[in-house]
Write a protein that holds these residues in place. Sequence first.
Motif, PDB file in Angstrom:
ATOM      1  N   CYS A 224      37.876  35.951  36.263  1.00 18.11           N
ATOM      2  CA  CYS A 224      36.841  36.959  36.850  1.00 18.11           C
ATOM      3  C   CYS A 224      35.603  36.962  36.100  1.00 18.11           C
ATOM      4  O   CYS A 224      35.484  37.262  35.002  1.00 18.11           O
ATOM      5  CB  CYS A 224      37.639  38.189  36.772  1.00 18.11           C
ATOM      6  N   GLU A 225      34.608  36.836  36.828  1.00 17.58           N
ATOM      7  CA  GLU A 225      33.287  36.886  36.277  1.00 17.58           C
ATOM      8  C   GLU A 225      32.828  38.387  35.907  1.00 17.58           C
ATOM      9  O   GLU A 225      31.996  38.605  35.031  1.00 17.58           O
ATOM     10  CB  GLU A 225      32.205  36.469  37.359  1.00 17.58           C
ATOM     11  N   VAL A 226      33.413  39.167  36.183  1.00 19.04           N
ATOM     12  CA  VAL A 226      33.276  40.622  36.007  1.00 19.04           C
ATOM     13  C   VAL A 226      33.791  41.202  34.595  1.00 19.04           C
ATOM     14  O   VAL A 226      33.291  41.467  33.706  1.00 19.04           O
ATOM     15  CB  VAL A 226      33.714  41.560  37.333  1.00 19.04           C
TER      16      VAL A 226
ATOM     17  N   CYS B  34      41.352  41.385  41.668  1.00 18.69           N
ATOM     18  CA  CYS B  34      41.597  41.319  40.090  1.00 18.69           C
ATOM     19  C   CYS B  34      42.567  42.379  39.580  1.00 18.69           C
ATOM     20  O   CYS B  34      42.240  43.683  39.794  1.00 18.69           O
ATOM     21  CB  CYS B  34      40.461  41.292  39.343  1.00 18.69           C
TER      22      CYS B  34
ATOM     23  N   VAL C 293      37.852  43.725  41.538  1.00 21.49           N
ATOM     24  CA  VAL C 293      37.072  42.873  42.551  1.00 21.49           C
ATOM     25  C   VAL C 293      37.738  41.778  43.440  1.00 21.49           C
ATOM     26  O   VAL C 293      38.983  41.473  42.880  1.00 21.49           O
ATOM     27  CB  VAL C 293      35.821  42.375  41.790  1.00 21.49           C
TER      28      VAL C 293
ATOM     29  N   SER D  20      36.392  36.448  45.364  1.00 20.77           N
ATOM     30  CA  SER D  20      34.985  35.592  45.488  1.00 20.77           C
ATOM     31  C   SER D  20      34.291  36.038  44.247  1.00 20.77           C
ATOM     32  O   SER D  20      32.967  35.201  43.813  1.00 20.77           O
ATOM     33  CB  SER D  20      34.100  36.398  46.568  1.00 20.77           C
ATOM     34  N   GLN D  21      34.614  36.681  43.375  1.00 21.48           N
ATOM     35  CA  GLN D  21      33.994  36.982  41.831  1.00 21.48           C
ATOM     36  C   GLN D  21      34.668  36.230  40.934  1.00 21.48           C
ATOM     37  O   GLN D  21      34.676  36.282  39.545  1.00 21.48           O
ATOM     38  CB  GLN D  21      34.246  38.498  41.458  1.00 21.48           C
TER      39      GLN D  21
ATOM     40  N   GLU E 288      35.587  32.385  39.180  1.00 23.48           N
ATOM     41  CA  GLU E 288      35.220  31.006  39.119  1.00 23.48           C
ATOM     42  C   GLU E 288      36.195  30.077  38.362  1.00 23.48           C
ATOM     43  O   GLU E 288      36.854  30.760  37.625  1.00 23.48           O
ATOM     44  CB  GLU E 288      33.726  30.880  38.449  1.00 23.48           C
TER      45      GLU E 288
END
Length: 54
Positions: free
Chosen positions: A6-8, A39, A44, A47-48, A50
């Motif tokens: 998760c990028e967040v 998540c 989120v 799409s968040q 990678e």
Amino acid sequence: MKKYVCEVCGYDYDPEIGDPDGGISAGTPFEKIPDDWVCPLCGVGKSQFEIVQE
């Protein structure tokens, strides 16, 4: 299978573990997770996330 992060919040989705609390069985590739999955730490959407480059 590829791992995703998760990028967040940095949560790692490991397909070998899945997300049992979120209804995702062990062995489920990220691509096969339903689009409405979020998540488990920050909420989120997919799409968040990678791909983790190993």
